[in-house]
Each structure stands twice: as C-alpha cells, then as structure tokens.
Design an enzyme around this catalytic site. Structure first.
Site, PDB file in Angstrom:
ATOM      1  N   GLU A  45     126.948  80.359  32.449  1.00 15.85           N
ATOM      2  CA  GLU A  45     125.771  80.543  33.298  1.00 15.85           C
ATOM      3  C   GLU A  45     126.191  80.772  34.753  1.00 15.85           C
ATOM      4  O   GLU A  45     127.032  80.052  35.302  1.00 15.85           O
ATOM      5  CB  GLU A  45     124.902  79.291  33.202  1.00 15.85           C
ATOM      6  N   LYS A 126     116.264  83.181  32.295  1.00 19.86           N
ATOM      7  CA  LYS A 126     116.093  81.792  31.862  1.00 19.86           C
ATOM      8  C   LYS A 126     114.627  81.383  31.956  1.00 19.86           C
ATOM      9  O   LYS A 126     113.958  81.642  32.958  1.00 19.86           O
ATOM     10  CB  LYS A 126     116.960  80.893  32.750  1.00 19.86           C
ATOM     11  N   CYS A 166     121.347  77.824  28.961  1.00 20.83           N
ATOM     12  CA  CYS A 166     121.441  76.373  29.162  1.00 20.83           C
ATOM     13  C   CYS A 166     120.177  75.615  28.742  1.00 20.83           C
ATOM     14  O   CYS A 166     119.954  75.381  27.561  1.00 20.83           O
ATOM     15  CB  CYS A 166     121.812  76.085  30.613  1.00 20.83           C
TER      16      CYS A 166
END
Length: 554
Positions: A45, A126, A166
């Site tokens: 990330e 994300k 994540c």
C-alpha cells in the site's frame, strides 16, 4: 481455463517522500521478478510514496510528483512483456482538492493501479478508511465508495484478480463486491504497522475473509521503520479454505514467490519468531531506519550501569554496529561504584567507544549558585533533576558537535508515571524503548543474553532499579513494584479499563489511584518527549491524544 500464475509479493522498505527512489525500487523489483518468470508482482500500500505520508498528501505538488513517477514506472515496464505489476499510490480525486483557510476536503484516493505493457491498465480506490489507533486516513483520503468507484477485477493470464487495499479486507463488502465482479483471486496490498500479536491477528482475519468469499487471498505487506511506526513484513497467502499457503520473513525485505494453479496457492512458509524476537527485531529496525533514513551518522547513549540504558545500548549496536555507537558514563556524587564497573564492562563487551565525564564539578557549581535561593530548604527532586539536566546538556552538546543523535533510555512505565526529567533524561532525538514497559525491559535483556554471548552483565539484571540521584535511592521508593505498575498501566492505558474495573480485578485501590493519577498529571511531560518506537497496540504517540488540561478521572 486459466493458466498457472507465478506471483511475487514485493516486501520492500521504502522512504516517505522519496518518490523517485521508491519508483526505482519498484522498477528493480519488477525486473528481478520478470527475470524469474513472474507473471504478477504485487507491491505494498502506497509503496510509491511511502506510508504514512501524512500532510504531504495535502500538497498538490506531492500528488503531481506521485502521478509522474507512476507513469515512469509504467513506461519502464514496456520492456518486460507479460508482467503485470500492482502499485500502491495516492491519486488526486476528480475535481482536485477543495479547501479554504480553515477547512479542507480529502484531496485524494488511496489507490492501487495495475501496470502492464507500458500503461496503467486499471486503478482501484480503497473503500474502508481506518481512523483509529495510529491511522488518520479520513483526513486525507476520499473513499472509493464515496467517489462512486466500484470493484476492480483485472485479467492476468486468464485469472480474474480482485484488488483490495488493507482495511478493505477486514470488512465483508469490498471482497464480496470483488467476487461479484468475477474475481477468482483476491490481491490485498497493505501497510499495517506492527504491534505484538499483529501477525496472528492479520492471518486470522484474512483467513476469515478467504473462507467468507471462497476465494484464495494474497497479502503483500510493507517492511521497515517510519518515525514511530515499524512495518514487519510477513507477507502471506491463504487458500480459499483459510489455510496458510505462504509466509515471508518478518522485518526483512523479500521477493516472496507464490504459485497459483487450479485454484490453489503454494509457496514457502517462514516461521514466525518468538515474542521477544519479534519485539527485538522491531526495535532494531526502528532504530536503524530512523537514523539511516534521516541521515544521522551514529548514536549517543548516556550509559548509567542500569538496565534501561544497557538495553538501549544493545539494541543500538545490533541496529547500527558498534562503530556507530558511543556510550558516555556521567557519574554524580550518588553513583555507586558497581555502576561504573558494570557500564565499563558492558561497553567493553560490545566494543563501543566509551567515555566518562563526571558531573560532580557542574553539580557543585549549580548548588553554589542556588545556595542563596534554597537556603533553609531541604534537598528534594530539584537537586535530582539538576543532575539529570546536566547529563542531558552534555549529551546534546556532543550531539550538536559531532552530529550523532542522542537515544533516550526512558521506558513506558516511566513515561506513564512521569518518573523522568524534562530536559534531563528525556533530552534526545529518539526514544527507543518508549513503548516498552519495565517488566518487558528485563524480559528482553534476558532474552538477548540467551542468544549467544552474554552482553549485558548479570548484575545489571539483578540489581534493584535506581535512578541514583540521591543516597540509597530505589525506584520502588517512588513507584509501586513494576509488576503491579505495568499491569495497571496495561489495563488503564492500553485497554481503557476504568479505575473501578481495575480495582475489581484485584489490585489495591491505593496502587490504582496512584498510578492512574500519575498517568494523568504527567501528560505535559509526554507531549515534550521525543518520538519513540511503537510496539504495543497503544503507545504514547499518535494513538494517545489526551488533553493536558483535564479534570476527568476514569
């Protein structure tokens, strides 16, 4: 039917803001992966800019620089046919930043782009933005969901790859959306800071995600130190049934290879080190990267003959090498002879430069100057603090003159209770064991001695802890026994238990009152302490934000 895939997880140590350097590292990993016959390379990330970039994300030039480097990486891949690379990076949201003098809207997306054949094939944003513990992502990022962006699935040699970033994989919806879009394999890129127990927690949650979707899962993770945070690597892969298929080493850069065929993942599983080894490696990486990435030539440590400075010295030598560490013993009128002996002994065992500078003449001069002001008043913490501040001044003078950074030696128990001196033993640039409770200090020291040569003299481990700032002083003159103090600290500070709950758990009310009161009234000291390495799920840093002025008691 899809062809077998050879995948590499690029577990790399990047530097926040070194956009060109990070891009070079990704390109080098891509070339190595291509040479090894890899079809898919996955980076962590925000690998392109480093994590966490914090308020750099509010600067348009930073986002423009990230975009420029992403396109450079893509162009470099034009000569690597057949290779797909997943790169984590920030991307300016549509419409750009919206801000005034006293407000702003998140300016960008936390993105993962798939690069192949010299171009950007697809970009995912994300969706779940963490805003707890050390995370503050809602300050900087707009959710892909709020931006109207959906799941992203990319075909790599006939396998449908679903992208997640994540926190997305800790929730049901993003992975379910990827599966609904046709994903056969989940690819999660991550920057998840270390704390004790985090490896097991990650693997358990990702196994749950794999079982919930019925899809195998890749987890590419960052490694290295960034200010107070350490990233531990241990990238891994799990089968659709949640079974572990591969795990890379902790705290090391790696190009971890995973094979995917007939719906199954395969690779080597590196064992997880024992508890003490994990903490030790986190502290070593934290020191090495803080000094290395910030350009400090070495470290200075005030060596007292006590356990805390002994532990910090051992960590520093493991991190930097003996040639980059200098220890200075600064005895006062109250320093015991055995402290001199043990400090010299340890410095000799580790092979570091060792010097002794008596503070007696300076302490006498301070006392003489203040004699009129203090006439008729008994000696107290004032005189103790003067000694600590003389030592801090000497260490900072050496730091200024020679460029080495002073590593402070205060532990979490002392930071919590204020058993430390502003501009004295708190003076320095990096607090190595700031998040290590006193009981764990002893545990780590004994563990390190068991790893080969005994580098910390046994007497340092067995003497009652003392600041040696007055005759016959012991820490327990001022504090509860450390086993009690640390247990109360963990419950109150790390677990948010109330005073009543802690007393109900069997602790003496007077001990609980005393410790919690000390934690409260010493917030002003902690605000002025140097940054230090976080190894628990809650340290006195980014994830502890209490007002200094407050009358609330839990």
């Amino acid at each position: 039917m899809s062809s077998p895939l050879k995948i590499a997880l690029a577990q790399i140590n990047v530097v926040v803001g070194d956009l060109a350097g990070n891009a070079d590292r990704i390109i080098a990993q891509a070339r190595a992966a291509h040479a090894a016959g890899v079809d898919l390379l996955v980076t962590p990330e925000l690998a392109l800019c480093g994590y966490p970039p914090e308020d750099l994300l509010l600067r348009p030039a930073f986002l423009a620089g990230c975009d420029e480097q992403l396109r450079r990486v893509a162009a470099e891949l034009s000569g690597l046919p057949g290779l797909h690379v997943v790169v984590g990076h920030p991307r300016e949201r549509e419409g750009g930043a919206a801000r005034g003098r006293s407000w702003s809207l998140p300016p960008c997306l936390n993105a993962a782009s798939v690069l192949a054949g010299g171009r950007i094939v697809a970009t995912y944003a994300k969706r779940e933005l963490p805003n707890y513990q050390v995370f503050d992502e809602r300050r900087y990022f707009c959710s892909g969901r709020d931006a109207g962006l959906g799941a992203v699935v990319v075909d790599v040699k006939g396998t449908k790859l679903g992208l997640l970033i994540c926190e997305d994989a800790w929730f049901d919806e993003p992975a379910a959306a990827a599966k609904a879009a046709g994903a056969e394999l989940l690819c999660v890129i991550n920057a998840s800071p270390f704390h004790v127990g985090k490896v097991e927690e990650r693997e358990q949650r990702m196994a749950e995600r794999a079982r919930a979707t019925g899809l195998p899962l890749l987890y590419a993770h960052l490694v290295g130190g960034q200010d107070e945070m350490v990233f531990d690597g241990a990238s891994f892969a799990v089968q659709a049934d949640g079974q572990l298929a591969m795990r890379a080493a902790m705290f090391e850069e790696a190009l971890a290879v995973v094979d995917f065929a007939a719906g199954r993942l395969g690779g080597a599983v590196v064992p997880v080190p024992e508890f003490e080894a994990q903490v030790w490696q986190a502290l070593v990486v934290g020191v090495r990267d803080y000094l290395g990435k910030n350009g400090f030539p070495g470290a200075l440590i005030g060596l007292s003959g006590g356990i805390d400075s002994a532990l910090v010295l051992a960590i520093a030598v493991d991190a930097l090498g003996a040639d980059k560490v200098r220890a200075v013993m600064m005895p006062s009128p109250y320093t015991a002879d055995i402290s001199w002996i043990d400090a010299r002994d340890m410095a000799e065992r580790l092979g570091v430069r060792y010097d002794e500078m008596s503070i007696v003449p300076m302490f006498d001069a301070f006392n003489a100057t203040l004699a009129g002001e203090f006439k008729g008043l008994a000696a107290d913490a004032t005189e103790e603090n003067i000694q600590a501040r003389i030592r801090g001044t000497l260490l900072m003078a050496l730091s200024n003159k020679f460029g080495s950074i002073v590593l402070t030696t205060g532990n979490k128990s002392e930071m919590a209770t204020g058993y430390c001196t502003l501009y004295g033993d708190m003076a320095g640039g990096f607090a190595v064991i700031k998040d290590v409770a006193k009981t764990l200090v002893f545990r780590l020291a004994r563990w390190r001695n068991a790893q080969g040569a005994e580098i910390i003299p046994d007497r340092i481990l067995t003497r009652p802890p003392s600041a040696e700032l007055r005759p016959d002083q012991k820490d327990e003159d001022s504090l509860p026994p450390y086993a009690v103090l640390d247990a109360i600290l963990a419950r109150y500070m790390e677990q948010d238990q109330s005073i009543a709950d802690i007393v109900a758990a069997g602790f003496r009310p007077e001990d609980v009152e005393r410790v919690t009161r000390l934690i409260k009234i010493n917030e002003y000291k902690r605000r002025q302490a140097p940054v230090g390495i976080r190894i628990t799920h809650r340290g006195f840093g980014r994830d502890w934000r209490y007002p200094i002025t407050s009358r609330f008691r839990a």
